[in-house]
Design a protein around this motif. Structure first.
Motif, short mmCIF file in Angstrom:
data_model
loop_
_atom_site.label_atom_id
_atom_site.label_comp_id
_atom_site.label_asym_id
_atom_site.label_seq_id
_atom_site.Cartn_x
_atom_site.Cartn_y
_atom_site.Cartn_z
N VAL A 1 0.90 -1.14 -0.06
CA VAL A 1 0.15 0.00 -0.12
C VAL A 1 0.83 1.28 -0.10
O VAL A 1 0.75 2.37 -0.67
N ASP B 1 -7.50 -5.57 -5.94
CA ASP B 1 -7.17 -7.02 -5.24
C ASP B 1 -6.10 -7.63 -6.41
O ASP B 1 -6.10 -7.52 -7.46
N SER C 1 -2.02 -1.93 -4.09
CA SER C 1 -1.91 -0.50 -4.80
C SER C 1 -1.52 -0.95 -6.07
O SER C 1 -0.57 -1.53 -6.35
N PRO D 1 -6.05 -0.65 4.41
CA PRO D 1 -5.54 0.40 3.63
C PRO D 1 -5.99 1.69 3.64
O PRO D 1 -5.33 2.94 3.74
N ASP E 1 -5.33 -6.89 -0.58
CA ASP E 1 -5.16 -5.44 -1.11
C ASP E 1 -3.95 -5.22 -1.55
O ASP E 1 -3.00 -5.48 -1.01
N VAL F 1 -6.28 1.06 -5.05
CA VAL F 1 -6.21 -0.09 -4.53
C VAL F 1 -7.34 -1.19 -4.69
O VAL F 1 -8.61 -0.80 -4.57
#
Length: 417
Positions: A32, A118, A136, A75, A134, A116
């Motif tokens: 992330v 999958d 990014s 996130p 999650d 963000v």
């Protein structure tokens, strides 16, 4: 799903956004953080992302019954906390499950949209088709919007292969299909003119958090949760992720200290702490593999986990510059004062106050009582809290109030009157 039309390592491309990746130790950031870090360096110059490593966080999320504790943050929480250090306005949009809608959100000027989604649906990642998580990515329209670039600086050795910084180019319709049916959160980013938070303030906040941790048995309880879990295969897998996250955060912190205080004793200590976490992560990987084969868990990993957390906290406390004779306030004494003050304001038992992590659940708690508690604590310690520190989440928690007092009183030795 078809393969991307073109996918190239970021190291082979020349582009301001991709150039920023080359100035970042991407192995010190999670999935992330890493692409937000790219935006920060592209906007503010090389090294801007290091401010993410300033805060050395210690809190562990309380586990639900039967679940293991974790240092992992959702996130949304990470994005909120990253904005200030990175000097970016990060505006989170509504999750979308229609890839065409997501493509329509891409800036027309070719700048990047932070998203963000999958990892399971991102073909450039080893997690594709294997694991939902999650992740990014930076998306931007190219060729007048006919194609879409996915820029991802993530760097990690995964069970499914190596993830490395990469730029993949897709036809617009194919890029849209990657995000169909799975929630993706668009986040628009723009640079802010703010300066980084002063070093002394960051170190002081770290020391306050660290003193709070040292006052109790949180490191030992955290380690014991993994040691005593009935399913050691699950526990070792979870512990591997925990130490991976802690390892990356400590490496980033060491880089931040080295940037601000090169050659200092603090920089040396932070580097030593980061190396110790790297070693423990390797031991946890070995333990996880052994458990998979039905072998016992090496008991030293749990002892080492608690010891390293305490060592980190001690280093954070020692890092704060002090005048001769100046000491850190005693967190145990402050906790007793906070607990008894809240109990007196609410007319309840101190044991009930100490047993809850959300004071608003106690009978009689309301805005008036919150204000009275703050005023009593200010009077008791002869301090005045900064208005920006009086956040509801802080005032509803004994830990929050203790941390607030530790940060406010650390500049001088005080005792409640």
């Amino acid at each position: 799903m078809s393969a991307p039309a073109e996918c190239r390592p970021a190291s082979e491309l020349a582009d301001p956004l991709v150039e920023a990746i080359r100035g970042i130790d991407t192995t010190a950031l999670d999935c992330v953080q890493v692409n937000a870090a790219v935006l920060a360096d592209a906007a503010h110059g090389a090294g801007a992302h290091l401010e993410l490593g300033g805060r050395l966080r210690f809190p562990v999320r309380a586990a639900a019954p039967g679940a293991l504790p974790t240092v992992e943050q959702p996130p949304a929480e990470q994005i909120e906390q990253m904005a200030g250090p990175l000097r970016l306005a990060l505006d989170t949009g509504t999750p979308v499950t229609d890839g065409t809608v997501l493509m329509d959100l891409l800036p027309k000027d070719g700048s990047a949209l932070y998203v963000v989604g999958d990892a399971y649906r991102m073909p450039w990642l080893p997690y594709h088709g294997h694991q939902h998580m999650d992740h990014s990515v930076l998306l931007r329209a190219v060729d007048g919007g006919a194609r879409v670039e996915a820029v991802d600086a993530y760097d990690n050795e995964t069970p499914y292969g190596r993830a490395e910084p990469v730029v993949c180019v897709y036809p617009r319709s194919q890029a849209a299909a990657l995000f169909d049916g799975s929630p993706a959160v668009p986040v628009t980013a723009r640079p802010l003119p703010a300066e980084p938070e002063p070093l002394s303030r960051v170190l002081g906040r770290n020391a306050g958090d660290a003193a709070l941790l040292l006052a109790g048995e949180a490191p030992e309880r955290y380690a014991a949760a993994f040691r005593d879990h009935p399913d050691q295969k699950t526990a070792c897998g979870a512990l591997l992720l925990e130490t991976w996250l802690l390892n990356r955060s400590r490496r980033l912190h060491a880089a931040w200290v080295a940037h601000h205080a090169p050659g200092s004793a603090h920089a040396e200590a932070a580097a030593e702490r980061a190396a110790a976490w790297d070693e423990l992560t390797g031991q946890c990987y070995l333990a996880s593999r052994r458990v998979e084969r039905g072998r016992p868990v090496p008991p030293q990993i749990h002892t080492a986990l608690a010891r390293l957390l305490r060592a980190d906290a001690e280093t954070a406390v020692q890092a704060v510059p002090r005048e001769p004779g100046e000491t850190m306030p005693d967190p145990t004494s402050i906790r007793r004062t906070v607990t008894s003050t809240v109990a007196d304001v609410l007319g309840t038992d101190p044991e009930a106050v100490a047993a809850t992590d959300d004071l608003s659940r106690l009978e009689g708690f309301a805005s008036f009582q919150m204000v009275e508690t703050v005023e009593r604590l200010e009077d008791a310690y002869g301090v005045e809290f900064a208005p920006t520190d009086l956040q509801p989440a802080v005032l509803r928690s004994v830990d929050g109030l203790v941390d607030l007092l530790l940060r406010t009183t650390r500049t001088r030795e005080v005792t409640p009157s």
